[in-house]
Each structure stands twice: as C-alpha cells, then as structure tokens.
Enzyme design. Structure first.
Site, short mmCIF file in Angstrom:
data_model
loop_
_atom_site.label_atom_id
_atom_site.label_comp_id
_atom_site.label_asym_id
_atom_site.label_seq_id
_atom_site.Cartn_x
_atom_site.Cartn_y
_atom_site.Cartn_z
N GLY A 64 -3.48 -14.49 99.13
CA GLY A 64 -4.88 -14.25 98.81
C GLY A 64 -5.78 -13.85 99.97
O GLY A 64 -6.98 -13.63 99.77
N ASP B 142 -15.43 -11.21 93.57
CA ASP B 142 -14.04 -11.68 93.52
C ASP B 142 -13.16 -10.70 92.73
O ASP B 142 -12.04 -10.39 93.15
CB ASP B 142 -13.95 -13.07 92.86
CG ASP B 142 -14.37 -14.19 93.80
OD1 ASP B 142 -14.26 -14.01 95.03
OD2 ASP B 142 -14.81 -15.24 93.30
N TYR C 71 -4.57 -18.92 99.69
CA TYR C 71 -4.33 -18.60 101.10
C TYR C 71 -4.41 -19.92 101.85
O TYR C 71 -5.45 -20.56 101.88
CB TYR C 71 -5.36 -17.58 101.63
CG TYR C 71 -6.79 -17.95 101.35
CD1 TYR C 71 -7.53 -18.67 102.29
CD2 TYR C 71 -7.40 -17.62 100.15
CE1 TYR C 71 -8.83 -19.04 102.03
CE2 TYR C 71 -8.71 -17.99 99.88
CZ TYR C 71 -9.41 -18.69 100.81
OH TYR C 71 -10.70 -19.08 100.54
N ASN D 133 -20.51 -15.04 93.09
CA ASN D 133 -20.12 -15.54 94.42
C ASN D 133 -21.01 -14.93 95.51
O ASN D 133 -20.87 -15.28 96.67
CB ASN D 133 -18.65 -15.24 94.72
CG ASN D 133 -18.40 -13.78 94.99
OD1 ASN D 133 -19.15 -12.92 94.54
ND2 ASN D 133 -17.36 -13.48 95.74
N ALA E 218 -11.35 -18.24 89.27
CA ALA E 218 -10.83 -17.00 89.86
C ALA E 218 -10.05 -16.22 88.82
O ALA E 218 -10.13 -14.98 88.74
CB ALA E 218 -9.94 -17.34 91.05
N THR F 78 -4.12 -25.22 79.86
CA THR F 78 -4.77 -25.61 78.61
C THR F 78 -4.87 -24.35 77.76
O THR F 78 -5.71 -23.48 78.00
CB THR F 78 -6.18 -26.18 78.89
OG1 THR F 78 -6.07 -27.14 79.94
CG2 THR F 78 -6.80 -26.82 77.66
N GLY G 28 -9.17 -20.05 84.55
CA GLY G 28 -9.93 -20.78 85.57
C GLY G 28 -11.01 -19.87 86.15
O GLY G 28 -11.20 -18.74 85.67
N LYS H 153 -20.13 -21.47 91.49
CA LYS H 153 -20.09 -20.09 91.01
C LYS H 153 -20.61 -19.92 89.58
O LYS H 153 -21.24 -18.92 89.26
CB LYS H 153 -18.67 -19.53 91.12
CG LYS H 153 -18.23 -19.31 92.58
CD LYS H 153 -16.86 -18.66 92.62
CE LYS H 153 -16.40 -18.51 94.06
NZ LYS H 153 -15.11 -17.82 94.15
P1 NAP Z 1 -10.47 -23.58 88.82
O1 NAP Z 1 -11.69 -22.93 88.30
O2 NAP Z 1 -10.43 -25.08 88.91
O3 NAP Z 1 -9.24 -23.10 87.89
C1 NAP Z 1 -7.98 -23.60 88.08
C2 NAP Z 1 -7.00 -22.98 87.08
O4 NAP Z 1 -5.71 -23.43 87.41
C3 NAP Z 1 -7.24 -23.37 85.63
O5 NAP Z 1 -6.78 -22.34 84.81
C4 NAP Z 1 -6.36 -24.63 85.50
O6 NAP Z 1 -5.90 -24.83 84.16
C5 NAP Z 1 -5.19 -24.23 86.35
N1 NAP Z 1 -4.49 -25.37 86.94
C6 NAP Z 1 -5.01 -26.32 87.75
N2 NAP Z 1 -4.03 -27.19 88.13
C7 NAP Z 1 -2.89 -26.75 87.54
C8 NAP Z 1 -1.54 -27.23 87.53
N3 NAP Z 1 -1.18 -28.32 88.21
N4 NAP Z 1 -0.63 -26.55 86.80
C9 NAP Z 1 -0.99 -25.44 86.10
N5 NAP Z 1 -2.24 -24.95 86.06
C10 NAP Z 1 -3.17 -25.60 86.78
O7 NAP Z 1 -10.11 -23.09 90.28
P2 NAP Z 1 -10.53 -21.70 90.98
O8 NAP Z 1 -11.81 -21.89 91.71
O9 NAP Z 1 -10.42 -20.61 90.00
O10 NAP Z 1 -9.39 -21.58 92.10
C11 NAP Z 1 -8.06 -21.28 91.70
C12 NAP Z 1 -7.30 -20.69 92.87
O11 NAP Z 1 -7.86 -19.42 93.21
C13 NAP Z 1 -7.36 -21.52 94.16
O12 NAP Z 1 -6.06 -21.58 94.69
C14 NAP Z 1 -8.25 -20.73 95.09
O13 NAP Z 1 -7.84 -20.86 96.43
C15 NAP Z 1 -7.96 -19.32 94.62
N6 NAP Z 1 -9.05 -18.38 94.97
C16 NAP Z 1 -8.77 -17.42 95.89
C17 NAP Z 1 -9.76 -16.50 96.26
C18 NAP Z 1 -9.44 -15.47 97.29
O14 NAP Z 1 -10.37 -14.80 97.74
N7 NAP Z 1 -8.20 -15.30 97.65
C19 NAP Z 1 -11.05 -16.56 95.66
C20 NAP Z 1 -11.29 -17.56 94.69
C21 NAP Z 1 -10.27 -18.47 94.36
P3 NAP Z 1 -6.74 -25.68 83.08
O15 NAP Z 1 -7.67 -24.70 82.43
O16 NAP Z 1 -5.72 -26.22 82.17
O17 NAP Z 1 -7.47 -26.75 83.87
#
Ligand code: NAP
Length: 304
Positions: A270, A126, A249, A111, A156, A178, A154, A90
C-alpha cells in the site's frame, strides 16, 4: 520541519493558533487522527512543500472523535489551507463540510479538506490514489481489470469499490467478513451508479470460485498490519497470473505478499497508494502538479 514525532492538539488551533503561526515556516496544513503520531503524511507533504517553495509546514494534530467538529471549525480562523483526515474521522467529517465532491459523496468518506473562502470542502483521494498506484505498479489501467476486494465494505475497501465502479471495471466482487455489509454496498452501488457488484461470503470455496475469474486481488482488511497476522486468503488459492495489491503498508512483508511471492504472482504493498493519495491531496490544496518523485523519495527514506 514537521518531521519530528511531535504531535499537537485540537486546543492549539484555538484563539488565533499562535503556536502554528509562530513556527518557521508557519503550519498551514495538518493531519487529524486518533492515533496520529505514526502518520507518514508529514514526511511526504513537507518534502513536497520544500520542493515547490510553498512557505508552510504540515503537522500532526491529535484529534479524538469528540473534538473533530470543533477542530475543523477552527481551521479557517487558524489560517490553515486544509488538512488530511485519518482514522476515525473519514466518515464522521462528512456532515461537518460546507460541500463535498461527488466522489467523496459516493465513497461516504473524506480524507482531504480544502479551505476556500473560509469554507470547508471535502474530497476523497484514496480511490484515485489507489487507481494511480495500480497503473504504476502493474502497468495496466484499473479499468481493464476484473477485481476482487477483500474487506470491500470497510472504509478503504468502499473507496476502492466505488473507484472500480467509477472506472467501469469489467467485474467487481467484494468479499466482506460481514456479508450483509458487502451485500448492502453492492445494492447501493448498483442503485446509485448502475454498476454490477457481486458480494460473496468470506469462505474458502466462494473465494476460490471468485479467484478463477479475477485479475486483481486487493486486501483492504487490516490483516497484515500486525506482525504474525495471517493472510486474508487461504493457501494455494493464488495463481501466477493474479495481480496482488495489499493496501497494508507496515514496512515489512505481509503474509499475503509472501503467498504472492511464493506463487510468483506480481504484487505490491500500500505504499504506492499512500504516495498517490498524498500527491492528489497536494494538488487539491495548491492546484498545481505534486512533485511526485520527491514525495516518493521521502517515503522510501521512512519505509526503509
Ligand atoms: P475499516 O474501515 O475498519 O474496515 C476494515 C475491513 O476489514 C472491514 O471490511 C472488516 O470487515 C474487515 N476486517 C477487519 N478485520 C478482519 C479480519 N480479521 N478478517 C477479515 N476481515 C476483517 O478499516 P480501514 O480504515 O478501511 O482500513 C483497512 C486497511 O486499509 C488497513 O490495513 C489500512 O492500513 C489500509 N489503508 C491503506 C491506505 C493506503 O494509502 N495504502 C489508505 C487507507 C487504508 P467487517 O465489515 O466484517 O468488520
């Protein structure tokens, strides 16, 4: 059609993309990701294509990061109308576009790619998909809510944070594991959009304080994707008036959703964001309303 677990490869787009042209109907849309085999997008998009009578199909293409630039460059020649992008593409795809929408620029991610006159245009559905999901699930506009975004910096989370700023939510707080990343996003949003965003440390006392002045809590971390994952929130912090939206989800219930149910707080997963981001992508490709109810039914079938 396109709903089999079949996965194609970037190399299949080369040399006139015979494999896609010879399908019935031909593949003209795709999702690029790594991994991509479990993407739900073909189910909802193929249901929409059948319903609206567009004689195309939507397929999964496994594209590792190193192949993204080539795969995108080959799309117009392969006769595609566009594609969706999922992890890990993305952010990386932005410099590969001929143009991007203002929202995608602010969100720092795309996306949805649409091909117009051979040029790649990037969009982010998104954020708008999240907003539509909140209105549908809770019957209130996002713009009326004080929002706390867990994992707000992160991928999303950032799209959701920017969407809240675009809609001028009365308060926006991000808690990011972080802290520096959260603080840097807050500073950027204030500079570029003039919206105040508070970044708080990821600890129980700061979360408890923020929750006292929050209407909507959003989980944008991956916590909940794997069975046995803990909730991002400690127990006993939720109140019955909170609205809880878990972007995860997983077909089941996450620990956060269980906490919300135990507190009698309204909650949603989600799936609705997935549905609405897909519907908005369809509208970008075809410039016509997406058949939302048909897409919803297709999603229900696979979500069980
Ligand atoms: P990402 O870019 O890797 O971001 C992950 C975020 O979560 C970062 O802020 C990270 O913090 C934090 N994080 C990761 N592990 C953690 C933990 N153990 N404890 C606390 N914080 C933690 O991931 P992403 O692509 O945004 O996806 C995140 C979620 O969004 C996923 O569950 C995905 O399924 C969901 N999503 C849903 C949709 C939908 O249509 N429903 C669309 C997109 C994404 P740091 O900055 O410290 O690493």
């Amino acid at each position: 059609m396109g709903n089999s677990p079949e996965v194609y490869f970037a190399k299949d787009l080369a040399g006139g993309a015979e494999i896609f042209r010879l399908m019935t109907p031909p593949a003209r849309l795709a999702i690029f990701g790594d991994p991509v085999a479990k993407s739900a997008s073909p189910f909802i998009q193929n249901a929409a294509l059948v319903e609206t009578g567009h004689p195309y199909q939507y397929v999964r293409i496994h594209v590792p990061g190193a192949d993204l630039s080539n795969a995108l460059a080959m799309l117009p020649g392969a006769g595609f109308l566009g594609c969706n992008l999922t992890m890990p593409h993305k952010q990386a795809a932005i410099p590969m576009m001929h143009s991007i929408s203002k929202e995608a620029g602010l969100m720092g991610a795309i996306n949805t790619v649409s091909i117009r006159e051979g040029k790649l245009e990037g969009f982010n559905t998104d954020g708008p998909g999240f907003s539509a999901a909140i209105r549908e699930e809770f019957g209130v506009p996002l713009s009326a809510l004080r929002v706390l975004i867990l994992g707000g910096a992160g991928g999303a989370g950032r799209a959701i944070t920017i969407q809240c700023a675009l809609e001028k939510c009365p308060s926006i707080t991000i808690a990011n594991r972080t802290l520096e990343k959260g603080a840097s996003l807050a500073e950027e949003v204030e500079k570029q959009m003039g919206s105040k965003v508070s970044a708080i440390p990821w600890d129980p006392s700061h979360l408890a304080k923020a929750l006292g002045s929050t209407d909507l809590i959003v989980n944008a971390t991956p916590l909940g994707m794997k069975e046995g994952d803990p909730s991002p929130l400690p127990d006993d912090l939720l109140g019955k008036d909170h609205l809880v939206y878990d972007t995860v989800y997983n077909g089941g219930t996450t620990a956060l959703i269980t906490q919300a149910r135990n507190t009698k707080a309204r909650n949603a997963t989600g799936l609705s964001m997935l549905l609405h981001q897909g519907a908005k992508a369809f509208e970008i490709w075809f410039n016509e309303p997406a058949p939302l109810e048909v897409m919803r039914e297709a999603l229900k079938k696979i979500a069980g």
